[in-house]
Write a protein that holds these residues in place. Structure first.
Motif, mmCIF file in Angstrom:
data_model
loop_
_atom_site.group_PDB
_atom_site.id
_atom_site.type_symbol
_atom_site.label_atom_id
_atom_site.label_comp_id
_atom_site.label_asym_id
_atom_site.label_seq_id
_atom_site.Cartn_x
_atom_site.Cartn_y
_atom_site.Cartn_z
ATOM 1 N N ALA A 94 -6.697 5.953 -2.250
ATOM 2 C CA ALA A 94 -6.947 5.859 -0.808
ATOM 3 C C ALA A 94 -7.994 6.869 -0.353
ATOM 4 O O ALA A 94 -8.101 7.963 -0.900
ATOM 5 C CB ALA A 94 -5.647 6.089 -0.043
ATOM 6 N N TYR A 152 -2.360 7.235 3.796
ATOM 7 C CA TYR A 152 -3.182 8.279 3.213
ATOM 8 C C TYR A 152 -2.354 9.547 2.964
ATOM 9 O O TYR A 152 -2.495 10.208 1.922
ATOM 10 C CB TYR A 152 -4.361 8.603 4.131
ATOM 11 N N ALA A 165 0.881 4.083 -2.739
ATOM 12 C CA ALA A 165 0.572 5.435 -2.267
ATOM 13 C C ALA A 165 1.647 6.423 -2.704
ATOM 14 O O ALA A 165 1.343 7.543 -3.132
ATOM 15 C CB ALA A 165 0.425 5.443 -0.750
ATOM 16 N N ALA A 203 0.832 -1.208 0.000
ATOM 17 C CA ALA A 203 0.000 0.000 0.000
ATOM 18 C C ALA A 203 0.863 1.254 0.000
ATOM 19 O O ALA A 203 0.546 2.246 -0.666
ATOM 20 C CB ALA A 203 -0.922 -0.009 1.213
ATOM 21 N N THR A 216 -7.825 3.647 6.686
ATOM 22 C CA THR A 216 -7.623 4.112 5.317
ATOM 23 C C THR A 216 -7.973 2.945 4.400
ATOM 24 O O THR A 216 -7.418 1.850 4.542
ATOM 25 C CB THR A 216 -6.167 4.545 5.065
ATOM 26 N N ALA A 261 -2.726 4.479 -5.090
ATOM 27 C CA ALA A 261 -3.364 3.644 -4.067
ATOM 28 C C ALA A 261 -4.873 3.856 -4.001
ATOM 29 O O ALA A 261 -5.573 3.064 -3.376
ATOM 30 C CB ALA A 261 -2.753 3.931 -2.702
ATOM 31 N N THR A 282 -7.748 1.391 0.811
ATOM 32 C CA THR A 282 -7.008 1.497 -0.446
ATOM 33 C C THR A 282 -7.588 0.508 -1.446
ATOM 34 O O THR A 282 -7.970 -0.612 -1.085
ATOM 35 C CB THR A 282 -5.514 1.195 -0.252
ATOM 36 N N SER A 296 -0.429 9.091 -0.121
ATOM 37 C CA SER A 296 -1.253 8.991 -1.330
ATOM 38 C C SER A 296 -1.720 10.347 -1.835
ATOM 39 O O SER A 296 -1.901 10.544 -3.037
ATOM 40 C CB SER A 296 -2.458 8.085 -1.072
#
Length: 277
Positions: A46, A111, A39, A35, A90, A44, A92, A114
């Protein structure tokens, strides 16, 4: 980026981890690393999400439970007597697979990467976040609806050959991965260390008594010899064996190609003394 077969294997292993399957902590490390990679590349997809859930500390009673004195009349220290807590994640979406990362442990960082934010601050009064990007005023963003997903949803575990196949797919990629700059170096090294810190569960081996072949089984005899865990069946007679006389060698039937490949990374081989009959 990460190969699609690795992402797909991780989605299956994510359910395996929820069922407290082998390598649970390592799998969450792998998922978090993937992830972060997506990101950092801005791929991602997100978003912050939240859900109200019954407090695990007081089981929804709102009263503090002391491990020494039991139930008290004091307010729960986690939910402040409400019986519920606001859980933040979060979400994703990567290669069509949706994952949820706890906000406090890693979700906020995923996050932040991202969206390219320099800082994120949680506002408990409004249950929202203030996102600050360079040369911009902080923006207030709320936690979205989780949809059909729920925290601690039931997963499906697996053992032996199938578990080894999935773990090999991810770990082959992991150990071939090199950090692109310093930013992800610690995440990669931490995931690599986690890879060798768990045992592979081989499950039940054989249908008859491991010692004499008797079909009438009395008990299951569990074994843990690093890096494996397995269980063999025992008849009435052999169920009374002294622990010191148990066969602690890994049954050859369990040493499939995928299992042997998984074990090789842990410097284990069937040629070692005591590894197999």
């Amino acid at each position: 980026m990460v190969p699609t077969d690795v992402v797909a294997a991780l989605s299956v292993l994510n359910g395996h981890a929820r069922a407290f399957g082998c390598g649970r902590d390592a799998i969450y490390q792998y998922k978090g690393l993937v992830a972060r990679i997506y990101a950092a590349a801005g791929q991602a997809n997100a978003r912050p999400v939240g859900v109200m859930a019954k407090c695990n500390y007081c089981l929804g009673t709102g009263k503090f439970f002391c491990q020494y004195n039991g139930q008290t009349d004091d307010p729960c220290r986690k939910c402040a007597r409400s019986g519920y807590v606001f859980l933040r994640f979060t979400e994703t979406t990567i290669e069509g697979h949706s994952w949820h990362h706890p906000w406090i442990s890693e979700g906020s960082e995923i996050y932040r990467r991202s969206v390219g934010a320099s800082a994120i601050e949680y506002d408990p009064a409004t249950r929202s976040i203030w996102v600050t990007k360079s040369d911009q005023q902080p923006a207030n963003i709320g936690f979205g609806f989780v949809g059909d997903w729920q925290p601690n949803s039931k997963g499906e575990g697996t053992v032996g050959e199938r578990a080894a196949e999935l773990l090999n797919t991810v770990e082959d990629w992991l150990f071939a991965t090199r950090p692109d700059g310093f930013d992800l170096r610690w995440d990669i090294e931490r995931a690599q260390r986690a890879a060798t810190g768990y045992s592979l569960r081989l499950g039940w081996i054989g249908d008859h008594c491991h010692y004499c072949g008797e079909p009438n089984i009395r008990i299951g005899q569990g074994h843990y010899v690093r890096p494996f865990e397995w269980t063999v069946r025992c008849c009435e007679v052999h169920s009374k064996m002294e622990v010191g006389t148990w066969d602690k060698r890994v049954p050859p039937a369990a040493l499939t190609p995928a299992v042997l490949k998984w074990a090789e990374r842990r410097s284990w081989s069937a040629d070692k003394p005591g590894a197999a009959p």
